[in-house]
Design a protein around this motif. Structure first.
Motif, short mmCIF file in Angstrom:
data_model
loop_
_atom_site.label_atom_id
_atom_site.label_comp_id
_atom_site.label_asym_id
_atom_site.label_seq_id
_atom_site.Cartn_x
_atom_site.Cartn_y
_atom_site.Cartn_z
N VAL A 306 0.87 -1.23 0.01
CA VAL A 306 -0.06 0.21 0.07
C VAL A 306 0.70 1.16 -0.18
O VAL A 306 0.42 2.35 0.56
CB VAL A 306 -0.91 0.11 1.14
N SER A 307 2.17 1.23 -0.38
CA SER A 307 2.99 2.25 -0.04
C SER A 307 2.82 3.01 -1.46
O SER A 307 3.41 4.40 -1.30
CB SER A 307 4.30 1.79 -0.33
N VAL A 377 -3.99 -5.26 2.46
CA VAL A 377 -4.28 -3.91 2.70
C VAL A 377 -5.16 -3.47 3.88
O VAL A 377 -4.85 -2.56 4.58
CB VAL A 377 -5.40 -3.66 1.21
N HIS A 378 -5.75 -4.47 4.48
CA HIS A 378 -6.54 -4.24 5.67
C HIS A 378 -5.43 -4.54 6.94
O HIS A 378 -5.53 -3.55 7.86
CB HIS A 378 -7.67 -5.23 5.82
N ASP A 381 0.64 -2.60 8.77
CA ASP A 381 0.85 -1.64 9.64
C ASP A 381 -0.17 -1.72 10.93
O ASP A 381 -0.39 -0.73 11.40
CB ASP A 381 0.65 -0.23 9.08
N LEU A 446 -8.97 -6.31 13.94
CA LEU A 446 -10.00 -5.29 14.44
C LEU A 446 -9.40 -3.88 13.88
O LEU A 446 -10.53 -2.87 13.92
CB LEU A 446 -10.08 -5.49 16.03
N GLY A 447 -8.40 -3.67 13.56
CA GLY A 447 -7.83 -2.54 12.79
C GLY A 447 -7.01 -1.47 13.91
O GLY A 447 -6.61 -0.39 13.73
N PRO A 449 -3.84 -0.06 14.49
CA PRO A 449 -2.40 0.17 14.03
C PRO A 449 -1.17 -0.08 15.04
O PRO A 449 -1.53 0.06 16.07
CB PRO A 449 -2.54 1.70 13.64
N TYR A 452 1.23 2.70 18.13
CA TYR A 452 0.24 3.58 18.71
C TYR A 452 0.58 3.84 20.10
O TYR A 452 0.20 2.75 20.99
CB TYR A 452 -1.13 3.10 18.44
N SER B 145 -0.68 7.64 6.37
CA SER B 145 -1.55 6.41 5.72
C SER B 145 -2.88 6.56 6.14
O SER B 145 -3.11 6.66 7.44
CB SER B 145 -1.01 4.73 6.20
N TYR B 147 -6.48 4.78 6.62
CA TYR B 147 -6.90 3.57 7.22
C TYR B 147 -8.18 3.78 7.76
O TYR B 147 -8.58 4.32 8.84
CB TYR B 147 -5.68 2.94 8.31
N PRO B 149 -10.84 0.95 9.09
CA PRO B 149 -10.74 -0.62 9.11
C PRO B 149 -12.09 -1.04 8.89
O PRO B 149 -12.22 -2.17 8.33
CB PRO B 149 -10.51 -0.71 10.62
N ARG B 152 -12.10 -1.87 5.29
CA ARG B 152 -10.86 -2.59 4.90
C ARG B 152 -10.17 -1.92 3.91
O ARG B 152 -9.49 -2.42 2.95
CB ARG B 152 -11.39 -3.93 4.24
N LYS B 154 -7.00 0.80 3.11
CA LYS B 154 -5.84 1.52 3.54
C LYS B 154 -4.96 2.10 2.16
O LYS B 154 -4.64 1.17 1.38
CB LYS B 154 -4.88 0.84 4.39
N GLN B 155 -4.43 3.06 2.37
CA GLN B 155 -3.46 3.70 1.18
C GLN B 155 -2.52 4.73 1.83
O GLN B 155 -3.00 5.65 2.48
CB GLN B 155 -4.12 4.34 0.22
N ASP B 156 -1.27 4.27 1.69
CA ASP B 156 -0.12 5.27 2.23
C ASP B 156 -0.25 6.70 1.30
O ASP B 156 -0.58 6.67 0.21
CB ASP B 156 1.34 4.79 1.78
N HIS B 176 -14.13 4.35 12.86
CA HIS B 176 -12.81 5.00 12.90
C HIS B 176 -12.13 5.15 11.83
O HIS B 176 -12.11 4.35 10.59
CB HIS B 176 -11.80 4.08 13.62
N PHE B 178 -7.77 6.05 11.00
CA PHE B 178 -6.72 6.29 11.58
C PHE B 178 -5.47 6.59 10.57
O PHE B 178 -5.68 6.48 9.37
CB PHE B 178 -6.02 4.89 11.88
N CYS B 179 -4.49 7.07 11.15
CA CYS B 179 -3.26 7.11 10.09
C CYS B 179 -2.43 5.78 10.66
O CYS B 179 -2.28 5.50 11.73
CB CYS B 179 -2.25 8.32 10.64
N ALA B 180 -2.05 5.12 9.44
CA ALA B 180 -1.43 3.97 9.89
C ALA B 180 -0.14 3.92 9.55
O ALA B 180 0.69 2.71 9.13
CB ALA B 180 -2.24 2.80 8.94
N GLU B 181 0.60 5.08 9.20
CA GLU B 181 2.20 5.07 8.94
C GLU B 181 2.67 5.76 10.01
O GLU B 181 2.42 7.28 9.73
CB GLU B 181 2.55 5.59 7.53
#
Lengths: 551, 325
Positions: A306-307, A377-378, A381, A446-447, A449, A452, B145, B147, B149, B152, B154-156, B176, B178-181
């Protein structure tokens, strides 16, 4: 009755006691012990960081430490554990000690490079340690740009320089192992008579030598950008942030195979010894190590689905990642099959080995989840990834390391460890480990990250379970640390071959003399020749009879 | 302590149930494999423990077929995971036609969403249910990123380059974001909510909401920043390429190549005009690097899109209301 006082025979430990004889030693066995002490220290540093992280995560709010400090804690945990514990652990301690012995050699091919590798390790390690105490670093062990190259206000460069220096330690160790395996095998010790420990260290050494320079380059380029403002990774300076990720992961994915291939080698030895049986599919296990080393260089892009990487590149990396899982699964099946109709004993090293197989299976299978593009993808991270790699690194490599330390402890020290306490600890570690990390798979899906400091309250129950498990795990690690030291003085003296294993290292006294063998051994039998009269079972491709024994 | 406990997150997008189905397939296969291997290990370790009376006579011979089987079977099963995953991933990478565009600028440590009509939100994102939404993402500083959830997805979010994700929400509710990076100090506080609304509620929200930033109808950036001083007035003597009917069409460059005028082209031309000079024009345009934030660039792009008719590029931001197609 006359009581005679006998002096213990001269061995590599008691032949000289002064500091100079240790710090300027060229003996691979002493260098292994030096590494053992160093990595144990770094394990404790990384472990303290993890303890603080897990205590903080018991509550959704940040009540133990500030965010900046939390970010430094998980970074320090990752850097210390990966570069200063896991990567050296089995190769630099067990590999250094055992490779010459298993090959019937006097020492490694380059004893001075071996000592140099320890000093490089210590230099890099001390520099990183200094950075930790001077103020720490908060980039995560992955150092992603442009955060690390432009934005972070912490000790990025000194830490990165520490890692850079230690990388050369890895390269020299790998070089030493490769040359020694090629050039210094005892007469009669053909490749297919080698212990599987040697095969896997050879494969890991290929990765060490070919992969580590790329990390060095990546770190160097971050330094150029951070210190001289040359635009390489920061778009504001004309750079590309993804370039860093490619360079970083090109090493760091093979790096995980540096961490796990030697573990496979240990497990093969333990399963064979405590089944009193040649490993099922010896050649397949040996070749699978080489296959993993090669394929491991082709999958780095699975960290980047997903980068912003091309989706077609993602598909290629996904497919290759599934392929690299196959050789690992071959090993698991072969180890299991080795138990069939064997004579299995449940000594401590075997408990660690069997635990490894179970936990590595779970870790490896969850790797397939991550290789599956749409699922990644889900869960990328998230804590799912954290759980996956801890199952392999801790449930895998650390268990294999502990199993190996226990197994070869008599050889290295001349003492037996206390079996009762050791078995108890192994079980405690296994239980604590699962309680710590299994909930993290659930948290990830569950999500939640990763990295955190604070989190939504609905994740608290699983976090509390994980932290509770961590306390059991920490307690579990404390025991071996204590009783192994205790055994140095009070442990039962060990015979040459207390566990009745094959392999040349068991034909020397425990502990060995500095020169390893009084007479160079000559090998006339196949590997793992436990029962020379047994009906052989093997899976070699060739239909011919066994190779004729050499002179 | 919040004692709520779930095993699976909410499913609130078209893709969520598909991802979950694939996940549960993986879980099932993994559970079976783990139980089988653990079972064999425990069974053998007990039955064949040292000194036990079990029969240990081994048949002589090759077990090559066994090795081949346990290589081939995992390989085939792996390929099934790969194929399903790649297919779904490909589907996730292509926003459907008719998706509403929302622009998103991420910076340490907040999200700025901009709806096509000009409504802007900070950290929250209101969307209508059952409507494909495409979020165009860019960062002003480090990599973040996006996100969600429950969807489902997510993208940087990268500095210097657009990325995008799309989703179609299937259930009204609040989810929710979130920032995932990892992005520095307040990474774990860089959170928000996606609020999915029924179309009527969404229309009410749009109407009632006072915009944080000026809608496009008044105060156009193209005028404020004097772009139209050069880029308006057509004819053969125009100094600069026209912006009308530019977006989504092919542009011939001075070096003979042709490019598509998409968002990335427009952004580059604003920040580094000399990179692609249009055929027949001189490289006169100054660079706006350092003078415009990403939000302003996105607004300019939206205005330039508005100067085109229905585009060939597919995604359209020209409708004033965000209703379903």
């Amino acid at each position: 009755m006359i009581t005679t006082v006998t002096r213990p025979p001269k061995n590599y430990l008691n032949e000289a006691y002064n500091l100079r004889s240790w710090l300027l030693t060229l003996d691979h066995k002493r260098i292994a012990i030096l590494y053992l002490l160093a990595i144990t220290f770094f394990f404790i540093v990384g472990g303290v960081a993890a303890t603080l992280v897990r205590i903080e995560l018991m509550t959704p709010n940040g009540d133990l430490v500030e965010s900046d400090d939390y970010n430094k804690l998980f970074t320090i945990h990752g850097i210390t554990m990966i570069f200063f514990f896991l990567i050296p652990s089995i190769p630099a301690v067990l590999g250094n000690f055992l490779m010459p012995l298993m090959l019937g050699a006097r020492d490694l091919a380059f004893p001075r490079l071996n000592l140099l590798s320890w000093y490089l390790f210590m230099g890099g390690g001390l520099l990183t340690l200094w950075s930790i105490f001077a103020g720490g670093v908060d980039t995560g062990w992955t150092f992603y740009t442009p955060y690390s190259s432009t934005y972070s206000n912490t000790y990025v460069m000194t830490t990165a320089l520490g890692v850079f220096i230690t990388g050369f330690s890895s390269i020299l160790t790998g070089l030493n192992f490769i040359v020694t395996t090629h050039q210094m095998r005892a007469p009669g010790l053909t490749w297919f008579r080698l212990p599987l420990f040697v095969w896997s260290h050879y494969a890991a050494s290929l990765v060490m030598v070919l992969g580590t320079p790329v990390l060095a380059i990546a770190i160097l380029l971050v330094g150029l950008e951070r210190l001289l403002g040359i635009g390489i990774f920061d778009p504001a300076l004309g750079g590309d942030p993804l370039l860093f990720q490619h360079l970083f992961w090109f090493y760091s994915h093979p790096a995980v195979y540096i961490m796990v291939l030697p573990a496979f080698g240990v497990i093969s030895e333990l399963v064979a010894c405590f089944s009193q049986r040649r490993p099922f599919g010896y050649a397949f296990i040996g070749f699978s190590s080489l296959a993993i080393a090669v394929l491991g260089f082709l999958v780095w892009g699975h960290h980047m689905f997903v980068s912003g990487q091309s989706i077609y590149a993602g598909m290629v990396f996904s497919l290759l990642s599934f392929l690299v899982a196959v050789p690992s699964s071959i090993k698991v099946f072969n180890w299991t099959a080795t138990l069939y109709k064997a004579q299995v004993s449940w000594d401590t090293p075997m408990l660690y080995a069997l635990g490894f197989i179970g936990l590595f299976t779970i870790g490896g299978l969850t790797g397939l989840f991550l290789a599956t593009l749409a699922v990644d993808v889900h869960v990328h991270d998230t804590y799912f990834v954290v759980a996956h790699f801890h199952y392999i690194m801790v449930g895998g490599t650390v268990m294999a390391y502990l199993g190996g330390i226990h197994f070869w402890w008599p050889k290295m020290t001349g003492r037996m460890y206390p079996e009762g306490w050791a078995r108890f600890s192994a079980v405690l570690i296994f239980v604590g480990f699962n309680l710590t990390f299994f909930p993290q798979f659930l948290l990830g899906y569950l999500g939640m990250p990763r990295r955190y400091h604070v989190y939504p309250p609905e994740f608290q129950v699983l976090n509390v379970m994980s932290s509770a498990g961590a306390s059991i795990l920490a307690f579990g690690y404390f025991f071996p640390l204590t009783y192994l030291i205790w055994s140095l003085r009070y442990g039962k003296p060990a015979s040459d071959n207390p566990f009745h294993h094959t392999g040349l290292e068991w034909r020397t006294p425990s502990p060995p003399p500095a020169h390893n063998f009084d007479v160079t051994p000559v090998v006339r039998e196949e590997a793992y020749d436990f029962h020379p009269d047994d009906t052989p079972y093997d899976t070699r491709v060739k239909a011919e009879a066994e190779e004729p024994a050499d002179g | 302590m919040d004692t709520s406990f779930r095993l699976m997150p909410q499913r609130a997008s078209t893709v969520a149930s598909q991802v979950d189905a694939l996940y549960l397939y993986l879980v099932s296969v993994s559970a079976i494999v783990t139980v089988v291997i653990a079972g064999f290990i425990i069974f053998y370790a007990v039955k064949y423990r040292r000194g036990s009376p079990a029969d240990r006579r081994m048949k002589a011979g090759r077990y090559f077929w066994l090795e081949v089987t346990w290589i081939a079977v995992p390989l085939v099963v792996s390929l099934s995971f790969f194929t399903w995953g790649a297919q779904l991933y490909f589907h996730q990478s292509r926003a459907p036609a008719g998706a509403l565009q929302v622009h998103c600028v991420a910076r340490q440590w907040m999200w700025k969403f901009q709806h096509p009509e000009g409504h802007a939100e900070i950290n929250d994102l209101h969307v209508p249910v059952n409507q494909p939404m495409q979020i165009r993402l860019i960062s002003e500083d480090v990599i973040h990123s996006l996100y969600i959830p429950a969807f489902r997805v997510k993208q940087d979010v990268l500095p210097g380059r657009y990325t995008s994700l799309w989703f179609q929400a299937t259930q009204p509710g609040t989810y929710h974001l979130f920032c995932a990076e990892y992005c520095g100090s307040k990474h774990s506080e860089m959170r928000g909510r996606v609020i999915v609304m029924e179309p009527s509620d969404y229309a009410d929200w749009l109407a009632g909401k006072s915009s944080v930033e000026m809608p496009l109808a008044g105060g156009r950036l193209l005028e404020e920043l004097r772009c139209i001083n050069c880029h308006q007035g057509g004819g053969a003597t125009a100094r600069c390429p026209p912006l009308e009917n530019l977006f989504g069409n092919a542009v011939k460059l001075a070096d003979g190549t042709t490019v598509m005028a998409d968002e990335a082209y427009l952004r580059e031309s604003i920040l580094n005009p000399a990179a692609k000079v249009v055929a027949g024009f001189q490289p006169l345009m100054p660079s706006y690097q350092g003078q415009l934030g990403e939000s302003e660039i996105l607004r300019l792009i939206a205005e330039i899109k508005g100067l085109s008719g229905p585009t060939r590029a597919g995604a359209s931001a020209t409708s004033a209301t965000g209703g379903p197609p």
